[in-house]
Design a protein around this motif. Structure first.
Motif, PDB file in Angstrom:
ATOM      1  N   THR A 391     -10.642  19.610  -9.371  1.00 52.41           N
ATOM      2  CA  THR A 391     -11.758  20.483  -9.003  1.00 52.41           C
ATOM      3  C   THR A 391     -11.686  21.081  -7.613  1.00 52.41           C
ATOM      4  O   THR A 391     -12.474  21.971  -7.301  1.00 52.41           O
ATOM      5  CB  THR A 391     -13.099  19.716  -9.116  1.00 52.41           C
ATOM      6  N   SER A 392     -10.784  20.601  -6.763  1.00 54.63           N
ATOM      7  CA  SER A 392     -10.801  21.061  -5.374  1.00 54.63           C
ATOM      8  C   SER A 392      -9.965  22.303  -5.133  1.00 54.63           C
ATOM      9  O   SER A 392     -10.221  23.058  -4.175  1.00 54.63           O
ATOM     10  CB  SER A 392     -10.304  19.952  -4.444  1.00 54.63           C
ATOM     11  N   GLY A 393      -8.921  22.500  -5.954  1.00 55.99           N
ATOM     12  CA  GLY A 393      -7.999  23.589  -5.688  1.00 55.99           C
ATOM     13  C   GLY A 393      -7.111  23.340  -4.491  1.00 55.99           C
ATOM     14  O   GLY A 393      -6.441  24.259  -3.998  1.00 55.99           O
ATOM     15  N   LYS A 394      -7.082  22.108  -3.991  1.00 55.43           N
ATOM     16  CA  LYS A 394      -6.277  21.745  -2.827  1.00 55.43           C
ATOM     17  C   LYS A 394      -5.247  20.689  -3.205  1.00 55.43           C
ATOM     18  O   LYS A 394      -5.416  19.965  -4.192  1.00 55.43           O
ATOM     19  CB  LYS A 394      -7.169  21.219  -1.706  1.00 55.43           C
ATOM     20  N   PRO A 395      -4.178  20.569  -2.423  1.00 55.30           N
ATOM     21  CA  PRO A 395      -3.154  19.569  -2.731  1.00 55.30           C
ATOM     22  C   PRO A 395      -3.694  18.140  -2.647  1.00 55.30           C
ATOM     23  O   PRO A 395      -4.492  17.821  -1.770  1.00 55.30           O
ATOM     24  CB  PRO A 395      -2.088  19.804  -1.651  1.00 55.30           C
ATOM     25  N   VAL A 396      -3.250  17.309  -3.578  1.00 57.54           N
ATOM     26  CA  VAL A 396      -3.594  15.892  -3.592  1.00 57.54           C
ATOM     27  C   VAL A 396      -2.288  15.101  -3.661  1.00 57.54           C
ATOM     28  O   VAL A 396      -1.426  15.394  -4.483  1.00 57.54           O
ATOM     29  CB  VAL A 396      -4.508  15.540  -4.781  1.00 57.54           C
ATOM     30  N   TYR A 397      -2.180  14.109  -2.789  1.00 57.85           N
ATOM     31  CA  TYR A 397      -0.991  13.257  -2.731  1.00 57.85           C
ATOM     32  C   TYR A 397      -1.427  11.815  -2.976  1.00 57.85           C
ATOM     33  O   TYR A 397      -2.268  11.283  -2.255  1.00 57.85           O
ATOM     34  CB  TYR A 397      -0.293  13.394  -1.374  1.00 57.85           C
ATOM     35  N   ARG A 398      -0.840  11.214  -4.001  1.00 56.77           N
ATOM     36  CA  ARG A 398      -1.226   9.859  -4.403  1.00 56.77           C
ATOM     37  C   ARG A 398      -0.109   8.879  -4.060  1.00 56.77           C
ATOM     38  O   ARG A 398       1.072   9.181  -4.207  1.00 56.77           O
ATOM     39  CB  ARG A 398      -1.484   9.836  -5.906  1.00 56.77           C
ATOM     40  N   TYR A 399      -0.506   7.677  -3.596  1.00 58.29           N
ATOM     41  CA  TYR A 399       0.492   6.634  -3.337  1.00 58.29           C
ATOM     42  C   TYR A 399       0.143   5.352  -4.083  1.00 58.29           C
ATOM     43  O   TYR A 399      -0.998   5.129  -4.503  1.00 58.29           O
ATOM     44  CB  TYR A 399       0.635   6.352  -1.831  1.00 58.29           C
ATOM     45  N   TYR A 400       1.150   4.521  -4.219  1.00 59.60           N
ATOM     46  CA  TYR A 400       0.994   3.173  -4.779  1.00 59.60           C
ATOM     47  C   TYR A 400       1.832   2.270  -3.882  1.00 59.60           C
ATOM     48  O   TYR A 400       3.060   2.346  -3.868  1.00 59.60           O
ATOM     49  CB  TYR A 400       1.497   3.136  -6.217  1.00 59.60           C
ATOM     50  N   TYR A 401       1.143   1.433  -3.104  1.00 56.32           N
ATOM     51  CA  TYR A 401       1.812   0.623  -2.085  1.00 56.32           C
ATOM     52  C   TYR A 401       2.213  -0.732  -2.680  1.00 56.32           C
ATOM     53  O   TYR A 401       1.370  -1.435  -3.247  1.00 56.32           O
ATOM     54  CB  TYR A 401       0.889   0.420  -0.878  1.00 56.32           C
ATOM     55  N   THR A 402       3.487  -1.116  -2.504  1.00 55.15           N
ATOM     56  CA  THR A 402       4.007  -2.281  -3.233  1.00 55.15           C
ATOM     57  C   THR A 402       4.622  -3.371  -2.353  1.00 55.15           C
ATOM     58  O   THR A 402       5.034  -4.403  -2.882  1.00 55.15           O
ATOM     59  CB  THR A 402       5.096  -1.830  -4.224  1.00 55.15           C
ATOM     60  N   HIS A 403       4.694  -3.191  -1.053  1.00 49.24           N
ATOM     61  CA  HIS A 403       5.451  -4.111  -0.191  1.00 49.24           C
ATOM     62  C   HIS A 403       4.561  -5.226   0.355  1.00 49.24           C
ATOM     63  O   HIS A 403       3.505  -4.967   0.933  1.00 49.24           O
ATOM     64  CB  HIS A 403       6.071  -3.338   0.970  1.00 49.24           C
ATOM     65  N   ALA A 404       5.003  -6.462   0.193  1.00 44.97           N
ATOM     66  CA  ALA A 404       4.256  -7.615   0.705  1.00 44.97           C
ATOM     67  C   ALA A 404       4.616  -7.882   2.164  1.00 44.97           C
ATOM     68  O   ALA A 404       5.728  -7.579   2.615  1.00 44.97           O
ATOM     69  CB  ALA A 404       4.565  -8.861  -0.126  1.00 44.97           C
ATOM     70  N   ARG A 405       3.701  -8.477   2.899  1.00 44.16           N
ATOM     71  CA  ARG A 405       4.008  -8.941   4.246  1.00 44.16           C
ATOM     72  C   ARG A 405       5.030 -10.079   4.179  1.00 44.16           C
ATOM     73  O   ARG A 405       5.147 -10.751   3.149  1.00 44.16           O
ATOM     74  CB  ARG A 405       2.739  -9.446   4.929  1.00 44.16           C
ATOM     75  N   PRO A 406       5.752 -10.333   5.267  1.00 44.77           N
ATOM     76  CA  PRO A 406       6.732 -11.429   5.261  1.00 44.77           C
ATOM     77  C   PRO A 406       6.101 -12.759   4.860  1.00 44.77           C
ATOM     78  O   PRO A 406       5.048 -13.143   5.379  1.00 44.77           O
ATOM     79  CB  PRO A 406       7.213 -11.476   6.713  1.00 44.77           C
ATOM     80  N   GLY A 407       6.718 -13.412   3.880  1.00 42.69           N
ATOM     81  CA  GLY A 407       6.244 -14.716   3.439  1.00 42.69           C
ATOM     82  C   GLY A 407       5.065 -14.682   2.505  1.00 42.69           C
ATOM     83  O   GLY A 407       4.568 -15.738   2.098  1.00 42.69           O
ATOM     84  N   GLN A 408       4.591 -13.497   2.134  1.00 45.10           N
ATOM     85  CA  GLN A 408       3.423 -13.368   1.271  1.00 45.10           C
ATOM     86  C   GLN A 408       3.841 -12.925  -0.132  1.00 45.10           C
ATOM     87  O   GLN A 408       4.923 -12.380  -0.336  1.00 45.10           O
ATOM     88  CB  GLN A 408       2.437 -12.361   1.863  1.00 45.10           C
ATOM     89  N   GLU A 409       2.930 -13.137  -1.063  1.00 43.60           N
ATOM     90  CA  GLU A 409       3.166 -12.730  -2.454  1.00 43.60           C
ATOM     91  C   GLU A 409       2.367 -11.473  -2.750  1.00 43.60           C
ATOM     92  O   GLU A 409       1.140 -11.480  -2.716  1.00 43.60           O
ATOM     93  CB  GLU A 409       2.730 -13.840  -3.427  1.00 43.60           C
ATOM     94  N   GLY A 410       3.051 -10.380  -3.015  1.00 40.71           N
ATOM     95  CA  GLY A 410       2.374  -9.175  -3.467  1.00 40.71           C
ATOM     96  C   GLY A 410       1.737  -8.364  -2.351  1.00 40.71           C
ATOM     97  O   GLY A 410       1.473  -8.856  -1.253  1.00 40.71           O
ATOM     98  N   ALA A 411       1.482  -7.091  -2.671  1.00 44.59           N
ATOM     99  CA  ALA A 411       0.842  -6.176  -1.730  1.00 44.59           C
ATOM    100  C   ALA A 411      -0.665  -6.266  -1.904  1.00 44.59           C
ATOM    101  O   ALA A 411      -1.280  -5.519  -2.671  1.00 44.59           O
ATOM    102  CB  ALA A 411       1.326  -4.749  -1.967  1.00 44.59           C
ATOM    103  N   ALA A 412      -1.267  -7.215  -1.205  1.00 46.88           N
ATOM    104  CA  ALA A 412      -2.696  -7.491  -1.357  1.00 46.88           C
ATOM    105  C   ALA A 412      -3.547  -6.451  -0.628  1.00 46.88           C
ATOM    106  O   ALA A 412      -3.036  -5.587   0.100  1.00 46.88           O
ATOM    107  CB  ALA A 412      -3.002  -8.892  -0.823  1.00 46.88           C
ATOM    108  N   HIS A 413      -4.835  -6.553  -0.831  1.00 40.63           N
ATOM    109  CA  HIS A 413      -5.796  -5.639  -0.225  1.00 40.63           C
ATOM    110  C   HIS A 413      -5.643  -5.622   1.293  1.00 40.63           C
ATOM    111  O   HIS A 413      -5.565  -6.670   1.931  1.00 40.63           O
ATOM    112  CB  HIS A 413      -7.211  -6.084  -0.615  1.00 40.63           C
ATOM    113  N   ALA A 414      -5.571  -4.427   1.862  1.00 40.05           N
ATOM    114  CA  ALA A 414      -5.583  -4.180   3.314  1.00 40.05           C
ATOM    115  C   ALA A 414      -4.257  -4.410   4.017  1.00 40.05           C
ATOM    116  O   ALA A 414      -4.157  -4.156   5.217  1.00 40.05           O
ATOM    117  CB  ALA A 414      -6.676  -5.002   4.010  1.00 40.05           C
ATOM    118  N   VAL A 415      -3.209  -4.877   3.305  1.00 38.48           N
ATOM    119  CA  VAL A 415      -1.975  -5.222   4.018  1.00 38.48           C
ATOM    120  C   VAL A 415      -1.226  -3.994   4.524  1.00 38.48           C
ATOM    121  O   VAL A 415      -0.364  -4.111   5.403  1.00 38.48           O
ATOM    122  CB  VAL A 415      -1.018  -6.080   3.154  1.00 38.48           C
TER     123      VAL A 415
END
Length: 505
Positions: A391-415
């Motif tokens: 509906t905007s007529g403007k460019p939209v760029y979508r991402y999917y972030y997948t990298h975990a912090r060192p020693g952590q499991e999965g790309a959790a919220h806010a990382v």
């Protein structure tokens, strides 16, 4: 502005290794700090009057002018909040209702530079957070040629209480959403003042994570703010999720019930309660005060406004992380199994349970993680991206972030925050690797390019395609941000469409 005024602003911003940088704002002179990087920082600048006493639960009022020079070398107080999240680190000067401050980092040497501007809203569920948190520090982004700000806004019962008496006394005849009004007032301050810091008031991108991302989606439909922004970045979440903002009427009833429950049914009594007591009472009540459909800041249901193209029609960069939720939220202490997942889906979706399992295909742990992530925050981000793209007529760029912090499991919220804003070094908890720093440099370049041009792409970066719209043009495109980063087709269309068609509530 008169020519003499511009010359004054230009001269006041001039910095050297031997003098603290000064700038003339509309309210008075402010003196900041020249960092080793060459970036000038101005901390704790008031952008509105202290919302205390009779101004508690009122729209933000103009800040008073000051005499002399304001020493803007330390963060102001953070807004009233309890210690809710273990990952929050504050550099602010305590907690107070008097908290409407912002912070500016600028690489400009004069007021003539007209650099792009980034205004970042912190996350924390509209109940916690602060512009002083090291993960949001603006120096690294400023070093990329961007005037960068963080903004404090009222939280919890102070920022989002609705009450019939408050609505009655307000000129706009509604209440709640004071925290969102604060953000809009900060954007008005930016329009009036940012040129003095070398910024261009016509090139302002707003950004935020979690509740900050919800805030970005709100300001894009807020009549007081939507014409003040040129771009938007949303990390994890929006107001277009499965649970739409409550109506003013229901929020007023909730607020009046809360006031009665603490023995302060009258507005005058509520305003006299000590801030800490009020905060603790709100916590004890179990009520989560948040953004509402007040008819003023949020005029109508956000989904309806975006569908009608009534949002700010600006470029949008948005997405979420691969593990916003976790399968343990579905299975609790039980061992994951198809039988338990089927039972959970049955409880959620009744006769649509089989369709839900089909939409959430694959191995049960991963399917449950996707479901937990979508129900928490992923679907709201998807709906925002999908609708704005249509509906905007403007460019939209979508991402999917997948990298975990060192020693952590999965790309959790806010990382992803420290990666995107170039602030890994401010977080001493993790043993960051060269791989982490390389990803951070890449992400920061994407974000900086977007702030400057409305397009994240640039030299030396993997090409980031526009999102498009899955329903109209085949699988939506996105950038998988990780090690390595690469463009990809979205693989969540079936489950997002299932939620959108049959599970909105």
């Amino acid at each position: 502005m008169k020519k003499t005024g511009l010359l004054l602003l230009s001269s006041m911003l001039a910095v050297s290794a031997h003098a603290a940088p000064q700038v003339a704002t509309a309210n008075g002179m402010a003196e900041g700090t020249l960092e080793a990087s060459g970036v000038a920082s101005y901390k704790g600048i008031p952008y509105a009057a202290p919302p205390v006493g009779q101004l508690r639960w009122k729209a933000p009022q103009p800040a008073a002018k000051w005499q002399g020079v304001l020493k803007a070398d330390r963060f102001g107080a953070r807004c009233m909040q309890l210690p809710l999240y273990g990952d929050m680190v504050f550099r602010s000067n305590g907690v107070s209702e008097d908290c409407l401050f912002l912070n500016v980092w600028t690489p400009a040497r004069s007021a003539q530079e007209k650099l792009p501007v980034l205004v970042y809203f912190y996350g924390g569920g509209f109940a916690a957070g602060d512009g002083s948190e090291p993960r949001y520090d603006g120096e690294s982004m400023a070093a990329k040629g961007i005037v960068t700000l963080t903004v404090n806004y009222r939280l919890n019962v102070f920022g989002f209480l609705a009450h019939p008496a408050l609505s009655k006394e307000a000129p706009h005849r509604s209440s709640g959403n004071y925290g969102l009004m604060d953000q809009a007032a900060a954007l008005q301050w930016v329009k009036q003042n940012i040129a003095a810091f070398g910024g261009d008031p016509s090139r302002v991108t707003i950004a935020g994570e979690s509740a900050g991302s919800y805030s970005v989606s709100a300001q894009m439909i807020n009549p007081q703010a939507k014409n003040l922004i040129a771009g938007a970045i949303g990390e994890s979440g929006s107001l277009l999720g499965l649970n739409e903002p409550a109506s003013l009427e229901s929020a007023e009833q909730k607020g009046a019930g809360f006031a009665r429950s603490i023995g302060a049914p009258a507005l005058a009594t509520l305003r006299k309660l000590p801030a800490q007591k009020l905060l603790e009472s709100a916590q004890a009540s179990g009520i989560w005060f948040s953004a509402i459909r007040d008819g003023y800041v949020i005029p109508r249901a956000p989904v309806a406004m975006y569908e009608a193209g009534q949002q700010a029609r600006v470029p949008l960069l948005a997405g979420w992380n691969s593990q916003e939720g976790h399968y343990r939220q579905i299975f609790k202490d039980n061992e994951p199994s198809e039988a338990l997942f089927a039972e959970h889906l049955q409880n959620l979706y009744g006769d649509k349970a089989a369709a839900a399992r089909l939409a959430y295909g694959g191995e049960v742990k991963q399917a449950a993680t996707h479901l937990a992530s979508d129900l928490f925050i992923g679907h709201g981000a998807w709906k925002w991206i999908d609708t704005h793209a249509r509906t905007s007529g403007k460019p939209v760029y979508r991402y999917y972030y997948t990298h975990a912090r060192p020693g952590q499991e999965g790309a959790a919220h806010a990382v992803e925050i420290e990666y995107a804003l170039g602030n890994l070094a401010t977080n001493k908890v993790y043993a960051w690797t060269a791989e982490d720093y390389a990803l951070s440099a890449q992400m920061q370049d994407y974000f900086a390019n977007f702030v400057k041009t409305g397009n994240p792409n640039g030299a030396g970066l993997p090409e980031w395609p526009q999102a498009g719209n899955g329903a109209a043009s085949g699988p939506a495109r996105l950038m998988r941000l990780g090690v390595p980063s690469a463009a990809a087709s979205a693989d969540d269309e079936a489950r997002q469409r299932f939620l959108d068609a049959g599970a909105r509530r």
